[in-house]
Design a protein around this motif. Sequence first.
Motif, short mmCIF file in Angstrom:
data_model
loop_
_atom_site.label_atom_id
_atom_site.label_comp_id
_atom_site.label_asym_id
_atom_site.label_seq_id
_atom_site.Cartn_x
_atom_site.Cartn_y
_atom_site.Cartn_z
N ALA A 1 0.75 -0.91 0.04
CA ALA A 1 0.02 0.58 0.06
C ALA A 1 1.13 1.66 0.27
N THR A 2 2.05 1.35 0.04
CA THR A 2 2.10 2.36 0.61
C THR A 2 3.76 3.25 -0.32
N ARG A 3 3.57 4.18 -1.07
CA ARG A 3 3.46 4.62 -2.16
C ARG A 3 4.63 5.73 -1.54
N ARG A 4 5.10 6.29 -0.43
CA ARG A 4 6.03 7.25 -0.47
C ARG A 4 6.05 7.10 1.32
N HIS A 5 7.73 6.60 1.93
CA HIS A 5 7.50 6.73 3.24
C HIS A 5 9.20 7.30 2.59
N THR A 6 9.15 8.51 4.03
CA THR A 6 10.05 9.04 4.64
C THR A 6 10.54 9.30 5.99
N VAL A 7 11.84 8.62 6.18
CA VAL A 7 12.15 8.71 7.41
C VAL A 7 13.57 9.88 8.30
N LEU A 8 12.92 10.80 8.89
CA LEU A 8 13.51 11.87 9.15
C LEU A 8 14.77 11.26 10.39
N GLU A 9 16.30 11.07 10.37
CA GLU A 9 16.94 10.76 10.97
C GLU A 9 17.86 11.92 11.85
N LEU A 10 18.35 11.99 13.16
CA LEU A 10 18.61 13.28 13.97
C LEU A 10 20.47 13.11 13.01
N TYR A 11 20.78 11.64 13.14
CA TYR A 11 21.98 11.60 13.33
C TYR A 11 22.52 10.57 12.62
N GLY A 12 24.05 11.41 11.89
CA GLY A 12 24.25 10.92 10.45
C GLY A 12 24.85 9.29 10.84
N GLU A 13 25.64 9.44 12.07
CA GLU A 13 26.41 7.67 11.64
C GLU A 13 25.06 6.48 12.10
N VAL A 14 23.95 6.86 12.26
CA VAL A 14 22.69 5.69 12.56
C VAL A 14 22.56 5.70 10.88
N GLU A 15 22.57 7.17 10.18
CA GLU A 15 21.63 6.37 8.81
C GLU A 15 22.75 5.63 7.90
N ASP A 16 24.21 5.42 8.26
CA ASP A 16 25.56 4.64 8.03
C ASP A 16 25.64 3.38 7.85
N LEU A 17 24.87 3.48 9.35
CA LEU A 17 25.14 2.16 9.99
C LEU A 17 23.87 1.59 9.05
N PHE A 18 22.81 2.02 8.61
CA PHE A 18 22.05 1.33 8.18
C PHE A 18 22.21 0.91 6.75
N ARG A 19 22.70 1.34 6.28
CA ARG A 19 22.77 2.58 4.97
C ARG A 19 24.30 0.70 4.71
N ALA A 20 25.22 1.10 5.21
CA ALA A 20 26.10 -0.33 4.92
C ALA A 20 25.43 -2.44 5.22
N ARG A 21 23.99 -1.73 6.49
CA ARG A 21 23.66 -3.36 6.14
C ARG A 21 22.56 -3.23 5.58
N HIS A 22 22.48 -2.41 4.30
CA HIS A 22 20.67 -2.19 3.40
C HIS A 22 21.19 -1.09 2.37
N PRO A 23 22.37 -1.81 1.75
CA PRO A 23 22.66 -0.91 0.65
C PRO A 23 22.07 -0.56 -0.41
N GLU A 24 20.47 -1.19 -0.74
CA GLU A 24 20.33 -1.26 -1.93
C GLU A 24 18.49 -1.74 -1.10
N PRO A 25 18.18 0.28 -0.08
CA PRO A 25 17.18 0.46 -0.18
C PRO A 25 15.48 0.18 -0.99
N PRO A 26 14.76 0.11 -0.53
CA PRO A 26 13.05 0.26 -1.49
C PRO A 26 13.77 1.87 -2.14
N ASP A 27 13.07 1.85 -3.01
CA ASP A 27 12.57 3.01 -4.10
C ASP A 27 12.03 4.05 -3.78
#
Length: 210
Positions: free
Chosen positions: A70-96
């Motif tokens: 059902a999801t058309r668009r999902h936006t996540v707001l994150e305060l810390y760049g390090e948290v995003e870096d850790l996420f992208r290291a584990r999930h290098p190809e997130p959904p579009d």
Amino acid sequence: MERNANGPAIELVEHDGEVTLSIGGEQAMQAWERDLMWASADMLCAYGHDFYEVGLGLGLSALRIAGNPATRRHTVLELYGEVEDLFRARHPEPPDNLTVERGDFFQRIFELPSESVDGMLFDPALEMEVWKDEALWRRTMPEVVRVLRPGGAFIPFFSTRPELRWQYTPHFRAIRVERHPYVAYDSTEYTHGTSGDAYIQCFVKEAAAS
């Protein structure tokens, strides 16, 4: 360990089968929360197609929401760049349809367009003094309601106590609560006991008058 010169130390700790996101030496999130985060995400997705999430954490709910048909668009707001870096290291190809933005929620909420999302999942890592700041929540929650579309949902981090969260209740007339069993790690410090019942609270904005 990741260290921000202007912020807390951020570390992903994996030990004896346990996975913990540590921010400033505190347990911000742990992988045992998966089923509760998925249940929260699934509940949110029943309210529309465009969603907003505050706090990326381990990305459990973000990926679940983005992966819902059902999801058309999902936006996540994150305060810390390090948290995003850790996420992208584990999930290098997130959904579009998943976008991660950087920013402080208590500033960004005033910038979001009115009635722009169908639902908001709220799970940031906040210090206790912020949770207790009544004036802050009185300023902030009307903005959350403004950003939600009529009939939209606001779902905060689950509670392990059967009590409604005072920060949110004055701003919604309809509140849905689901009870789910949980088993945390023996090392978990932020729940009331390491097993029992958790409560997912869903605050619903009134629908537009017909």
